[in-house]
Design a protein around this motif. Structure first.
Motif, PDB file in Angstrom:
ATOM      1  N   GLN A   3       0.871  -1.139   0.013  1.00  0.00           N
ATOM      2  CA  GLN A   3      -0.022   0.085  -0.024  1.00  0.00           C
ATOM      3  C   GLN A   3       0.882   1.253   0.079  1.00  0.00           C
ATOM      4  O   GLN A   3       0.565   2.139  -0.654  1.00  0.00           O
ATOM      5  N   LEU A   4       2.107   1.246   0.811  1.00  0.00           N
ATOM      6  CA  LEU A   4       2.881   2.300   0.723  1.00  0.00           C
ATOM      7  C   LEU A   4       3.416   2.652  -0.683  1.00  0.00           C
ATOM      8  O   LEU A   4       3.457   3.668  -1.084  1.00  0.00           O
ATOM      9  N   ARG A   5       3.739   1.405  -1.329  1.00  0.00           N
ATOM     10  CA  ARG A   5       4.173   1.688  -2.754  1.00  0.00           C
ATOM     11  C   ARG A   5       3.094   2.285  -3.715  1.00  0.00           C
ATOM     12  O   ARG A   5       3.550   3.083  -4.414  1.00  0.00           O
ATOM     13  N   ARG A   6       1.948   1.962  -3.667  1.00  0.00           N
ATOM     14  CA  ARG A   6       0.931   2.344  -4.405  1.00  0.00           C
ATOM     15  C   ARG A   6       0.548   3.789  -4.137  1.00  0.00           C
ATOM     16  O   ARG A   6       0.184   4.696  -4.911  1.00  0.00           O
ATOM     17  N   LEU A   7       0.807   4.323  -2.665  1.00  0.00           N
ATOM     18  CA  LEU A   7       0.467   5.656  -2.467  1.00  0.00           C
ATOM     19  C   LEU A   7       1.744   6.370  -3.085  1.00  0.00           C
ATOM     20  O   LEU A   7       1.046   7.564  -3.723  1.00  0.00           O
ATOM     21  N   ARG A   8       2.702   6.008  -3.123  1.00  0.00           N
ATOM     22  CA  ARG A   8       3.806   6.855  -3.715  1.00  0.00           C
ATOM     23  C   ARG A   8       3.488   6.875  -5.269  1.00  0.00           C
ATOM     24  O   ARG A   8       3.736   7.963  -5.858  1.00  0.00           O
ATOM     25  N   GLU A   9       3.013   5.994  -5.712  1.00  0.00           N
ATOM     26  CA  GLU A   9       2.767   5.746  -7.299  1.00  0.00           C
ATOM     27  C   GLU A   9       1.675   6.783  -7.521  1.00  0.00           C
ATOM     28  O   GLU A   9       1.692   7.842  -8.490  1.00  0.00           O
ATOM     29  N   ALA A  10       0.881   6.757  -6.792  1.00  0.00           N
ATOM     30  CA  ALA A  10      -0.280   7.613  -6.877  1.00  0.00           C
ATOM     31  C   ALA A  10      -0.201   9.348  -6.809  1.00  0.00           C
ATOM     32  O   ALA A  10      -0.611  10.076  -7.491  1.00  0.00           O
ATOM     33  N   ALA A  11       0.892   9.454  -5.766  1.00  0.00           N
ATOM     34  CA  ALA A  11       1.357  10.790  -5.841  1.00  0.00           C
ATOM     35  C   ALA A  11       1.956  11.426  -6.823  1.00  0.00           C
ATOM     36  O   ALA A  11       1.731  12.617  -7.188  1.00  0.00           O
ATOM     37  N   GLY A  12       2.611  10.309  -7.706  1.00  0.00           N
ATOM     38  CA  GLY A  12       3.235  10.896  -8.807  1.00  0.00           C
ATOM     39  C   GLY A  12       2.314  10.956 -10.125  1.00  0.00           C
ATOM     40  O   GLY A  12       2.926  11.426 -11.278  1.00  0.00           O
ATOM     41  N   ARG A  13       1.142  10.974 -10.215  1.00  0.00           N
ATOM     42  CA  ARG A  13       0.206  10.691 -11.434  1.00  0.00           C
ATOM     43  C   ARG A  13      -0.755  12.006 -11.276  1.00  0.00           C
ATOM     44  O   ARG A  13      -1.520  11.933 -12.172  1.00  0.00           O
ATOM     45  N   GLY A  14      -0.534  12.822 -10.380  1.00  0.00           N
ATOM     46  CA  GLY A  14      -1.395  14.078 -10.597  1.00  0.00           C
ATOM     47  C   GLY A  14      -2.701  13.905 -10.136  1.00  0.00           C
ATOM     48  O   GLY A  14      -3.450  14.941 -10.956  1.00  0.00           O
ATOM     49  N   PHE A  15      -3.070  13.000  -9.312  1.00  0.00           N
ATOM     50  CA  PHE A  15      -4.654  12.955  -9.151  1.00  0.00           C
ATOM     51  C   PHE A  15      -4.900  14.366  -8.298  1.00  0.00           C
ATOM     52  O   PHE A  15      -4.266  14.819  -7.385  1.00  0.00           O
ATOM     53  N   ASP A  16      -6.129  14.674  -8.193  1.00  0.00           N
ATOM     54  CA  ASP A  16      -6.571  15.812  -7.563  1.00  0.00           C
ATOM     55  C   ASP A  16      -7.004  15.339  -5.991  1.00  0.00           C
ATOM     56  O   ASP A  16      -6.889  15.963  -5.249  1.00  0.00           O
ATOM     57  N   VAL A  17      -7.426  14.254  -5.753  1.00  0.00           N
ATOM     58  CA  VAL A  17      -7.638  13.534  -4.571  1.00  0.00           C
ATOM     59  C   VAL A  17      -7.185  12.071  -4.380  1.00  0.00           C
ATOM     60  O   VAL A  17      -7.307  11.533  -5.516  1.00  0.00           O
ATOM     61  N   ILE A  18      -6.539  11.724  -3.269  1.00  0.00           N
ATOM     62  CA  ILE A  18      -6.011  10.274  -3.068  1.00  0.00           C
ATOM     63  C   ILE A  18      -7.018   9.840  -2.196  1.00  0.00           C
ATOM     64  O   ILE A  18      -6.862  10.205  -1.125  1.00  0.00           O
ATOM     65  N   GLY A  19      -7.574   8.490  -2.362  1.00  0.00           N
ATOM     66  CA  GLY A  19      -8.376   7.877  -1.447  1.00  0.00           C
ATOM     67  C   GLY A  19      -7.588   6.642  -1.014  1.00  0.00           C
ATOM     68  O   GLY A  19      -7.199   5.713  -1.763  1.00  0.00           O
ATOM     69  N   VAL A  20      -7.642   6.441   0.425  1.00  0.00           N
ATOM     70  CA  VAL A  20      -6.895   5.117   0.787  1.00  0.00           C
ATOM     71  C   VAL A  20      -7.891   4.362   1.796  1.00  0.00           C
ATOM     72  O   VAL A  20      -8.741   4.797   2.532  1.00  0.00           O
ATOM     73  N   ASP A  21      -8.095   3.156   1.359  1.00  0.00           N
ATOM     74  CA  ASP A  21      -8.685   2.241   2.232  1.00  0.00           C
ATOM     75  C   ASP A  21      -7.448   1.366   3.132  1.00  0.00           C
ATOM     76  O   ASP A  21      -6.681   0.450   2.696  1.00  0.00           O
ATOM     77  N   VAL A  22      -7.234   2.192   4.553  1.00  0.00           N
ATOM     78  CA  VAL A  22      -5.866   1.838   5.172  1.00  0.00           C
ATOM     79  C   VAL A  22      -5.972   0.341   5.607  1.00  0.00           C
ATOM     80  O   VAL A  22      -6.944  -0.099   6.355  1.00  0.00           O
ATOM     81  N   ALA A  23      -4.751  -0.192   5.251  1.00  0.00           N
ATOM     82  CA  ALA A  23      -4.335  -1.540   5.471  1.00  0.00           C
ATOM     83  C   ALA A  23      -3.843  -1.851   6.982  1.00  0.00           C
ATOM     84  O   ALA A  23      -3.948  -2.832   7.734  1.00  0.00           O
ATOM     85  N   ASP A  24      -3.138  -0.541   7.348  1.00  0.00           N
ATOM     86  CA  ASP A  24      -2.417  -0.656   8.873  1.00  0.00           C
ATOM     87  C   ASP A  24      -2.123   0.409   9.278  1.00  0.00           C
ATOM     88  O   ASP A  24      -1.619   1.501   8.533  1.00  0.00           O
ATOM     89  N   VAL A  25      -2.917   0.965  10.300  1.00  0.00           N
ATOM     90  CA  VAL A  25      -2.857   2.422  10.783  1.00  0.00           C
ATOM     91  C   VAL A  25      -1.584   2.925  11.265  1.00  0.00           C
ATOM     92  O   VAL A  25      -0.847   3.939  10.647  1.00  0.00           O
TER      93      VAL A  25
END
Length: 335
Positions: A3-25
């Protein structure tokens, strides 16, 4: 880590909003805060939140805010089914996932209220059907007198049910679990699974997009949406359909009532005729839109959904209309 890897990937793709279904708080919260510090807009959704109480600065959350209660409610249903006695096993899901851990905590506390019940096994199946299946086979081998299995996510009731059926123990080992996986609903229909806690996934998805659009537009919680949007969970059982039919047939006039007072099918039995017509038309639309003219059949669960929606869409009209005798002027005599 995935999930951390996917978040970093999402951050680099210019999304207006990033939504997260938290796997581990503990793992994901610092990553969310780091994204916010970089100027990204981040919200959480689905079954797991990381809130301000966890040190998370996410903008909003849409989803299940009562996972503990869901675990407790399912376990209470199991305890009542077993008469408050017996050995049970617990399949949790993913270590650290808030929704799985909260449901497991609710289950443990309810079992603690029954002196003649005991959790004899606990395993984390990592939200995979295959591991849940293997663990359940081990439970059954080690505890021939196992009475029930509590499942805390969508995958493990399916794996548990497969193992119970393979062992020929359906009807002897009661299973409760979460969500409405197609295979799980089949096991519920057949009586292998006793009860499922079904989350309103449609509303979770719809409301998540609604909130995300407002966040993208620069609106803050409290202006046009709440910080937390709470969605519901419904406990469903196999015997609900029979009870519903009994109520319609014995306690209402559904099968003899008209569909309206003076317009469509304003006649005895009109309501059930109208309901059948709507069901047939709704099924035609489902076949057209899902199969798109190709070969194949609708899933049994889709057939059931279409039938429930079509046949019961006007059930609120039962016991509404009543026949009365009225005097009318004879057009020929004027009297």
């Amino acid at each position: 880590q995935d999930q951390l890897r996917r978040l970093r990937e999402a951050a680099g793709r210019g999304f207006d909003v990033i939504g997260v279904d938290v796997a581990d708080v503990g793992t994901v919260t610092p990553a969310i805060n780091a994204l916010l510090d970089e100027g990204h807009k981040v919200m959480t959704f689905s079954s797991s939140d990381s809130s301000k109480e966890n040190g998370c600065r996410r903008i909003a959350y849409v989803g299940n805010t009562h996972n503990y209660e869901d675990g407790a409610d399912l376990t209470r249903a199991l305890c009542e089914k077993l008469g408050g006695t017996g050995k049970v096993a617990l399949l949790v899901g993913t270590p650290g996932a808030p929704c799985h851990e909260d449901r497991a905590l609710g289950a443990r506390r309810v079992i603690g209220q029954y002196p003649d019940m005991e959790i004899v096994e606990t395993e984390y199946d990592r939200d995979t059907v295959e591991l849940a299946y293997e663990y359940t086979k081990e439970f059954l081998a080690r505890h021939p007198d196992l009475a029930g299995i509590i499942c805390c996510n969508m995958s493990n009731p399916v794996g548990a049910a497969r193992a119970v059926v393979e062992a020929g123990l359906q009807g002897q080992v009661a299973i409760v679990g979460m969500d409405h996986d197609q295979e799980a609903l089949g096991y519920l229909r057949d009586g292998v699974i006793y009860a499922l806690g079904v989350q309103d996934c449609y509303s979770i998805g719809f409301d998540t997009i609604q909130v995300a659009v407002k966040i993208a537009d620069g609106l803050l919680p409290g202006e046009s949406y709440p910080e937390k949007t709470e969605e519901i969970t419904t406990i469903i059982y196999q015997d609900g359909a029979a009870a519903m039919l009994y109520w319609l047939d014995s306690k209402t006039d559904f099968f003899t009532a008209p569909a309206s007072s003076k317009y469509h099918l304003a006649q005895p039995g009109g309501l059930v005729i109208h309901s059948l017509n709507v069901w047939r038309r709704l099924r035609e639309i489902a076949v057209r839109d899902i199969l798109k003219g190709g070969p194949g059949e609708l899933w049994p669960e889709t057939e059931e959904t279409v039938a429930i929606l079509g046949l019961l869409h006007d059930v609120c009209k039962a016991d509404v209309y009543h026949q009365e005798t009225k005097r009318r002027k004879n057009p020929d005599t004027g009297k």
